[in-house]
Design an enzyme around this catalytic site. Structure first.
Site, short mmCIF file in Angstrom:
data_model
loop_
_atom_site.label_atom_id
_atom_site.label_comp_id
_atom_site.label_asym_id
_atom_site.label_seq_id
_atom_site.Cartn_x
_atom_site.Cartn_y
_atom_site.Cartn_z
CG ASP A 43 3.55 -5.44 11.07
OD1 ASP A 43 4.54 -5.64 11.80
OD2 ASP A 43 2.89 -6.37 10.56
NE ARG A 70 -2.30 -0.40 3.61
CZ ARG A 70 -2.76 0.26 4.68
NH1 ARG A 70 -3.93 0.89 4.63
NH2 ARG A 70 -2.08 0.32 5.79
CB SER A 116 5.59 -6.32 8.31
OG SER A 116 4.87 -5.13 8.28
#
Length: 813
Positions: free
Chosen positions: A551, A433, A497
């Protein structure tokens, strides 16, 4: 077959529940002693020929007594419990009651052993009843819609609602009035052996009163209830010696019969017994038509198993019954089979099947028992996690520690003064994203977000590092075009992450790939540098990379923006990880002792040194062996969404191989890795789903399952996800207790920010997880807050906090 008959005296038939079941337990004990099997604890089948509500094979709640029985304190009770209690009270033998069988079912099963077509059982004796095999799809009281189940019709009560009033006679009404259960079992009172002799007697009394018999002579014997029995009716109707028998019976009643009287009485007996045969034939005809309909109207070939003294002893009964049935349902081929050993053999067969199923259930439970962790085991997991945390924080042991405790250089949570436009990247799985986050401080703090999602093809995930970062930069470029912001040099937070060794907020070397990524030339490299180089290669825009973000930390920061007591982050989704605010003095790998810093635990690797081997099962080992990173992330493989479905699949394969599931057939689907996505686990375990829907899910996966299979699959899923929630809870309990001890508190109030699909979507995970933390860390009051977009909004907040930190440092110099 060995058997023995015991009499049940009248005082027991009309006595108390203790008396009856003590008597049964005594008879059973006596029989076992004679057979020399008292010490064997054999499975027992209990034929109990009264209407019972059953929810399973070994539980039967008596609805109402019928025939002559009227024992107090049994109606509404489970007869298995009462018999077990009586056996226990004796204490000299053990018996495992596996199945309560109605005598009709026993008869059907007995005959079914000799004739596979047998699907109806009938008793025509003292009482009368029938059972038949009904399609499960028509039974609303039982979950499931495929296969069949034996229905005990209890047809003796047919007519209790008034539906037979037009054919009941004054004699039927008189019998009912004088019975121990008036208004009940009306069909049985018209058709069964218990009442037949009495019906004949009442008719003879009326005929004598009207001088149609015995020249009007009425004797006390004729007026006495029970002087004509069903066996007398059978004797009178015999074709050769019937009239002679009739003369003897009537002479005993003192009515001095003539030959014409005997002929008339024989005729009365025939009318009464013929009516019984016709009534039973008509109701049986109804059942046969039902079976025919269930088959879609095809011609029916079936066998009816029959037992009962009236059917067996009466000279004409069987022939009349067969003839009427064939006349009433001409389009069926019915074979009538007399049950040789009554219902006993059938009850033994039902028990044998029940024993096999219960043995199977026991073996399945044994398999799943490994997943049921005790509180002591969970406390041990918590203790070991604490040990690994300490090893990760200490300088001398951090190299070989499995729980890496990586410093993140995030030194504080947001204070509300954060302001500006920030770009955030989120790389953590198969999607990538790009976000624009506008943070506004002041009285009305607002966070406005725009984002776009891009797929990462598998060939990019597992190609070269340059290809991966070129793809990422291409996506950023597309997003900036889309937002019309290519010219601005925006500060950027990069949510990455994967385990990183950070040396500052904007520098982090990749320790190793997880979650299916395998891009070359990245491990050991600074991922911020790889991103900056990619941007340089593109030569289209400039960005200021301020922070590399895990994350888990993003999740904590997002929640901390709303709730200042939030100092722990947890991800329970595809992967599993946690972070928390540790005291600087305990983080030996970073200079300085003042204040706190957020530590990214990377707890997924907990257990990689073998410290969890005692709770890992063969299924965990199989999942590990077939994974991309064998021997790594063992804790994560026991409690994260990416692997739970695989654990379930491995258990299902084993149970199928052992013949307990899917008819023992291991389908291609079941052999396919990854078919059991975690979302299926969430759906299957939903309390709102009936078994039929579970079956539909399994069939959608190409698994041809019965409803019994669905029950087992649901239980397997529950065991696996419950353990996941519990060991995750044990890890969290270790973290909050560590924070409490860091601060020297007897009691800690703290908030944990949580994100991840497993936590959010699974119907029971969060509840079990919360409960486990509460049980294992009783001195901590932990509040859990769902994080809204930790990796996007969180990354922007860390970037904002980082910009603020940078400005403060610049002012200090």
């Amino acid at each position: 077959m060995e058997s023995q008959v015991y009499e049940t005296p009248d005082d027991i038939i009309h006595g108390s529940s203790t008396g009856l079941f003590d008597h049964v337990a005594d008879c059973l004990g006596d029989f076992m002693e004679k057979q020399n099997i008292k010490d064997k604890n054999l499975p027992v089948g209990f034929t109990f020929s009264f209407p019972c509500a059953q929810t399973k094979l070994n539980e039967a709640v008596l609805v109402t007594w019928t025939k002559k029985f009227k024992v107090s304190g049994v109606e509404g009770m489970d007869v298995v419990k009462l018999l077990n209690k009586a056996i226990k009270k004796r204490g000299d033998y053990e018996a495992d009651i596996m199945a309560v069988v109605n005598d009709t079912t026993g008869t059907m099963m007995t005959c079914g052993f000799d004739d596979q077509r047998c699907e109806v059982g009938i008793i025509i004796g003292t009482g009368t009843n029938a059972c038949y095999m009904e399609e499960l799809r028509h039974m609303d009281l039982v979950e499931g819609d495929e296969g069949r189940m034996c229905i005990n019709t209890e047809w003796g009560a047919f007519g209790d609602d008034g539906s037979l009033e037009d054919i009941r006679t004054e004699f039927d009404r008189e019998i009912d009035r004088g019975s121990i259960n008036p208004g009940k079992q009306l069909f049985e009172k018209m058709a069964s052996g218990m009442y037949m002799g009495e019906l004949v007697r009442l008719i003879l009394v009326k005929m004598a009163k009207e001088s149609l018999l015995f020249e009007g002579r009425i004797t006390p014997e004729l007026l006495t209830k029970g002087t004509i029995e069903t066996k007398h009716v059978s004797a009178i109707e015999k074709s050769k010696e019937g009239l002679k028998k009739c003369m003897e019976i009537l002479t005993r009643l003192g009515v001095e019969p003539s030959d014409e009287d005997c002929l008339a009485v024989q005729h009365v007996c025939t009318i009464v017994s013929f009516r019984s045969a016709n009534l039973v034939a008509a109701t049986l005809g109804g059942i046969l038509l039902r079976l025919k309909e269930n088959r879609g109207g095809m011609r029916l070939r079936t066998t009816v198993g029959i037992d009962g003294s009236l059917y067996k002893m009466h000279p004409q009964y069987a022939r009349r019954l067969h003839k009427t049935v064939r006349r009433l349902v001409p389009e069926t081929d019915v074979r009538f089979l007399l049950s040789e050993s009554g219902s006993a053999k059938g009850a033994a067969m039902v028990t044998a099947v029940a024993y096999r199923l219960s043995d199977q259930a026991r073996q399945i439970q044994q398999t799943l028992a490994e997943f049921r962790l005790t509180k002591a085991q969970l406390l041990e997991v918590k203790k070991r996690m604490r040990t690994e945390i300490e090893r990760g924080l200490k300088k001398e042991s951090t190299e070989e520690a499995t729980v890496k405790m990586l410093p993140t250089f995030v030194r504080s949570t947001p204070d509300g003064t954060e302001n500006g436009d920030f770009l955030a990247l989120d790389l953590g799985g198969t999607n990538f994203r790009v976000l624009l986050v506008k943070i506004r401080s002041g009285k009305r703090r607002t966070v406005e977000m725009h984002n776009k999602i891009y797929a990462i093809p598998i060939e990019v995930m597992q190609g070269t590092g340059e290809e991966l970062f070129d793809h990422i930069v291409f996506c950023i470029s597309d997003f900036l075009d889309y937002m019309g912001m290519k010219s601005a040099r925006l500060p950027l937070g990069f949510t990455f992450s994967f385990p990183c060794h950070q040396t500052s907020l904007d520098a982090g070397r990749l320790v190793n790939w997880t979650k299916g990524f395998k891009a070359t030339d990245c491990v050991g490299e600074d991922v911020v540098e790889l991103l900056r180089e990619g941007i340089k290669r593109k030569e289209e825009f400039e960005l200021d990379v301020v922070a590399i973000v895990n994350d888990t930390v993003g999740t904590m920061m997002t929640c901390a923006y709303e709730e200042p007591t939030c100092e722990v982050g947890l991800i329970a989704g595809t992967g599993s990880n946690a972070c928390y605010m540790e005291e600087m003095k305990n983080i030996e790998s970073v200079e300085g002792n003042e204040g706190r810093m957020c530590v990214n635990m990377e707890w997924g690797a907990f257990g990689d040194n073998g410290c969890l081997d005692d709770i890992r099962t063969q299924y965990d080992r199989a999942v590990d062996e077939n994974s991309l990173n064998e021997g790594k992330q063992r804790y994560e493989k026991m409690c994260s969404g990416m692997y739970l479905g695989e654990i379930v699949r491995n258990i299902l394969i084993d149970l199928t191989r052992r013949g307990f599931l899917f008819r023992g057939q291991i389908s291609e689907t079941l052999k396919t890795r990854g078919i059991f996505e975690t979302k299926f686990l969430s759906q299957i375990e939903s309390d709102r789903l009936a078994l039929l829907q579970v079956r539909a899910i399994l069939q959608g996966l190409g698994l041809d399952s019965t409803c019994d299979d669905s029950i087992i699959v649901k239980e397997v899923c529950g065991s696996v996800s419950r353990r996941a929630a519990q060991i995750c809870g044990a890890g969290m309990a270790a973290v909050v207790d560590k924070i409490r001890e860091n601060r020297g508190l007897d009691h800690l109030d703290i908030t944990v920010g949580v994100d991840g699909t497993l936590y959010k979507l699974h119907p029971h995970f969060s509840r079990i997880f919360h409960q486990t933390v509460k049980d294992l860390a009783p001195k901590c009051d932990v509040n859990f807050l769902l994080s809204e977009d930790g990796s996007g909004k969180g990354a922007a907040l860390i970037t904002a906090v980082g910009c603020r930190q940078r400005e403060q440092e610049a002012q200090q110099h």
